[in-house]
Design a protein around this motif. Structure first.
Motif, PDB file in Angstrom:
ATOM      1  N   GLN A  72      -6.843   8.214   1.398  1.00 18.15           N
ATOM      2  CA  GLN A  72      -7.692   7.374   0.559  1.00 18.15           C
ATOM      3  C   GLN A  72      -8.762   8.227  -0.109  1.00 18.15           C
ATOM      4  O   GLN A  72      -9.244   9.189   0.502  1.00 18.15           O
ATOM      5  CB  GLN A  72      -8.353   6.290   1.410  1.00 18.15           C
ATOM      6  CG  GLN A  72      -7.404   5.171   1.811  1.00 18.15           C
ATOM      7  CD  GLN A  72      -6.980   4.339   0.638  1.00 18.15           C
ATOM      8  OE1 GLN A  72      -7.808   3.931  -0.174  1.00 18.15           O
ATOM      9  NE2 GLN A  72      -5.681   4.079   0.521  1.00 18.15           N
ATOM     10  N   ASP A 102       3.322   4.922   3.548  1.00 20.32           N
ATOM     11  CA  ASP A 102       2.134   4.061   3.560  1.00 20.32           C
ATOM     12  C   ASP A 102       0.899   4.911   3.250  1.00 20.32           C
ATOM     13  O   ASP A 102       0.596   5.856   3.979  1.00 20.32           O
ATOM     14  CB  ASP A 102       2.036   3.439   4.970  1.00 20.32           C
ATOM     15  CG  ASP A 102       0.891   2.460   5.092  1.00 20.32           C
ATOM     16  OD1 ASP A 102       0.053   2.382   4.170  1.00 20.32           O
ATOM     17  OD2 ASP A 102       0.828   1.765   6.124  1.00 20.32           O
ATOM     18  N   SER A 150      -2.244   3.688   3.087  1.00 21.81           N
ATOM     19  CA  SER A 150      -3.463   2.913   3.367  1.00 21.81           C
ATOM     20  C   SER A 150      -4.390   3.595   4.371  1.00 21.81           C
ATOM     21  O   SER A 150      -5.526   3.184   4.540  1.00 21.81           O
ATOM     22  CB  SER A 150      -3.095   1.509   3.867  1.00 21.81           C
ATOM     23  OG  SER A 150      -2.408   1.591   5.101  1.00 21.81           O
ATOM     24  N   HIS A 209       0.842  -1.214   0.000  1.00 16.65           N
ATOM     25  CA  HIS A 209       0.000   0.000   0.000  1.00 16.65           C
ATOM     26  C   HIS A 209       0.863   1.244   0.000  1.00 16.65           C
ATOM     27  O   HIS A 209       0.440   2.302   0.463  1.00 16.65           O
ATOM     28  CB  HIS A 209      -0.881   0.047   1.255  1.00 16.65           C
ATOM     29  CG  HIS A 209      -1.487  -1.251   1.617  1.00 16.65           C
ATOM     30  ND1 HIS A 209      -2.503  -1.815   0.889  1.00 16.65           N
ATOM     31  CD2 HIS A 209      -1.208  -2.130   2.615  1.00 16.65           C
ATOM     32  CE1 HIS A 209      -2.830  -2.974   1.429  1.00 16.65           C
ATOM     33  NE2 HIS A 209      -2.062  -3.196   2.463  1.00 16.65           N
TER      34      HIS A 209
END
Ligand SMILES: [Zn+2]
Length: 446
Positions: free
Chosen positions: A387, A380, A382, A63
Motif C-alpha cells: 500500500q 492480493d 490489500s 483488492h
C-alpha cells in the motif's frame, strides 16, 4: 441488448486490476475474466460482462491484480529436499562434496515424487502455473505434475556417463523417446530433451538429441555458459566456445533453450539471435554460486527471447518466481548501467509470455487473451506492504509479495483458493519431507 444475446459460461473473475501481458505494458481496471471449460472466453470491462455473460460461479477480487500464471523455465524440482543442506560454497565443491554424494545416496522414485510435490506446493503458492524440470526419473515427475494438474516441461537427462536413471546416452535417449511418445498431445505435459551441459555430453549424443528433436518436435534444454571456467576450459580443450560448438552441431535453434549464459560475447549473441535459440535467465542461482551475470537486457535488445527460471532449490534456495524477477530486474539495471533497463512490465513478460515462447506455446499460454488456456493467478494487494497502489505492475516486481498470491487456476481448474492449495495434501507432504530430512541429516553426520 436482449436476453438471448447473453452467453452462459463457467467462471467469472472480477478483478480490480488486470495485467494481460498482451498488449504489452498496460494495466486495466475493473475487468472480468470469463472462463469456459479450460479456456478464457473473454476479458472485458465488468459492466460489459454484466450484460453479456451469466456464469455458474463468480469470484470477486476487489483488492487484487489478476494476470497470467507464471512460467518457471528452469529447475530441478526434487532438489527441494536438499534445500539449505550445503550453502556458501563454490560450484565445484558444492557439487563434488555435497550434491553428487547426496544424490547417489538418496535419489529414488519415491525421493523424486516427494521432492517434486514439495516443489509444486511452493511454486503454486507463489504464482507459478507451468514449470520446467530437468532431473532423474522424469516419468515420475511427469506423472506427479499431471496428477496435480500443473503444466510442466519435463526434460529427461542426457549425459555421457551412467546415473541412477540409465547406463549412458543410448539408454537415456531410448527412455526419453518413450517418454515423449507416452505424453504425445497431452495438454499438461511437454516432454523435452535435457542434455546436461556441453562439458558432460559429447558430440555424438548431442547430434542424436537434435535428430530426436527434429523427429518429435520436442524442445532441448541445456545448461550453457554457466561459468567463466566452462568457457575457458572448452576453448583450451576444443579450440572453440561452447556456443560455437553447439551451433556447428545444429543444437542451437528455435526449439532450444540455453540456461544461464553468464558469459556472453558479441559473436555468442549473434549466434543466439540468428538461430532463434532462447535464453533462460536464472539470476539468483548465478549470484549464489558466484557464476557471473547474464546480460539479459543486452540479449533482449538484440532480439533474443529471454525467459526466467529459478533453478533448483539447492542453489537459489527458493522457487519463488516473483522473487526471481525482482532480482532479474535489479541485476539487469546494474549490468546495463541503466535504471530504465528491464522495466517492471518487461520482467512480468519474462516470467509469462517469454516462457510460453520458449515452450513453443505462446499461441495458448502466457497472456490473458480470449481463446488462450485459462492459466490465471491473482495477487492480493490489500496488505500494508503493498500500500498504497499507484501501479500494480510496480508492486508485482519491486515490492516482494509472492505470499500474497491468493488464487490460481490452471486449465480452468482452481489450484489455489484464498492462499490455500486445493490439490496437494500439505500436512501429509510435510510428514514425508520430515522423514527425508531426518535421513539426510543422519548421512551428513556420518
Ligand atoms: Zn540447473
Amino acid at each position: 441488448m436482449t436476453a438471448d444475446t447473453i452467453t452462459a459460461a463457467d467462471i467469472r473473475i472480477n478483478a480490480r486490476w488486470l495485467i494481460p501481458i498482451e498488449p504489452s505494458g498496460i494495466v486495466l481496471e475493473h475487468q472480468a475474466v470469463i472462463i469456459q471449460g479450460s479456456r478464457i472466453a473473454a476479458v472485458l470491462p465488468t459492466e460489459v460482462a454484466d450484460r453479456e455473460f451469466r456464469t455458474r460461479e463468480t469470484i470477486d477480487l476487489p483488492h487484487h491484480v489478476v494476470m497470467p500464471g507464471l512460467i518457471n523455465m528452469h529447475g530441478h524440482a526434487a532438489m527441494s529436499l536438499f534445500r539449505g543442506m550445503a550453502d556458501d560454497l563454490p560450484l565445484m565443491t558444492w557439487l563434488n562434496d555435497h550434491i553428487w554424494p547426496a544424490e547417489s545416496r538418496f535419489i529414488s522414485e519415491q525421493f523424486i515424487a516427494d521432492g517434486t510435490q514439495l516443489a509444486m506446493a511452493e511454486m503454486l503458492r507463489t504464482g507459478t502455473t507451468t514449470f520446467s524440470d530437468m532431473y532423474f526419473f522424469p516419468e515420475t515427475v511427469a506423472q506427479m505434475a499431471h496428477d496435480t494438474g500443473m503444466r510442466a516441461q519435463i526434460c529427461f537427462p542426457l549425459l555421457d556417463f551412467p546415473t541412477v536413471w540409465g547406463s549412458g546416452p543410448e539408454e537415456y535417449l531410448s527412455k526419453g523417446e518413450a517418454l515423449i511418445d507416452a505424453w504425445k498431445g497431452n495438454d499438461y505435459i511437454m516432454p523435452a530433451i535435457g542434455p546436461h551441459a556441453p562439458y558432460t555430453v559429447s558430440d555424438g549424443p548431442l547430434q542424436k538429441a537434435v535428430a530426436l528433436s527434429e523427429k518429435t518436435g520436442a524442445r532441448i534444454q541445456i545448461h550453457l555458459h554457466e561459468t567463466e571456467f566452462e568457457v575457458a576450459d572448452a576453448v583450451e580443450k576444443m579450440g572453440k566456445r561452447p556456443t560455437e560448438r553447439l551451433a556447428e552441431l545444429g543444437v542451437l535453434g528455435p526449439r532450444t533453450q540455453c540456461v544461464h549464459m553468464t558469459q556472453v560475447s558479441d559473436p555468442d549473441i549473434a549466434l543466439l539471435s540468428e538461430t532463434g535459440a532462447h535464453v533462460i535467465h536464472c539470476p539468483e542461482s548465478n549470484l549464489k554460486l558466484a557464476s557471473g551475470l547474464c546480460p539479459a537486457y543486452k540479449l533482449m535488445s538484440r532480439g533474443v527471447n529471454v525467459a526466467i527460471g529459478t533453478d533448483g532449490a539447492a542453489s537459489n534456495n527458493d522457487l519463488d518466481l516473483f522473487g526471481e524477477i525482482h532480482t532479474a530486474a535489479m541485476v539487469a539495471k546494474v549490468v546495463a548501467n541503466d535504471a530504465a533497463a528491464f522495466s517492471a512490465h518487461e520482467a512480468l513478460q519474462g516470467a509469462t509470455l517469454n516462457g510460453a515462447k520458449a515452450l513453443g506455446r505462446d499461441h495458448e499460454l502466457g497472456s490473458l487473451v480470449a481463446g488462450k488456456l485459462a492459466d490465471i493467478i491473482a495477487v492480493d494487494l490489500s496488505d500494508p506492504f503493498t500500500q498504497p497502489v499507484y501501479d500494480p505492475a510496480s508492486h508485482l516486481v519491486y515490492s516482494n509479495h509472492s505470499r500474497a498470491v491468493s488464487h490460481s487456476w490452471i486449465h480452468g481448474v482452481p489450484q489455489v483458493q484464498d492462499g490455500k492449495l486445493t490439490r496437494i495434501d500439505v500436512p501429509d507432504l510435510m510428514l514425508r519431507v520430515k522423514d527425508w530430512a531426518k535421513q539426510i541429516r543422519q548421512q551428513q553426520a556420518d
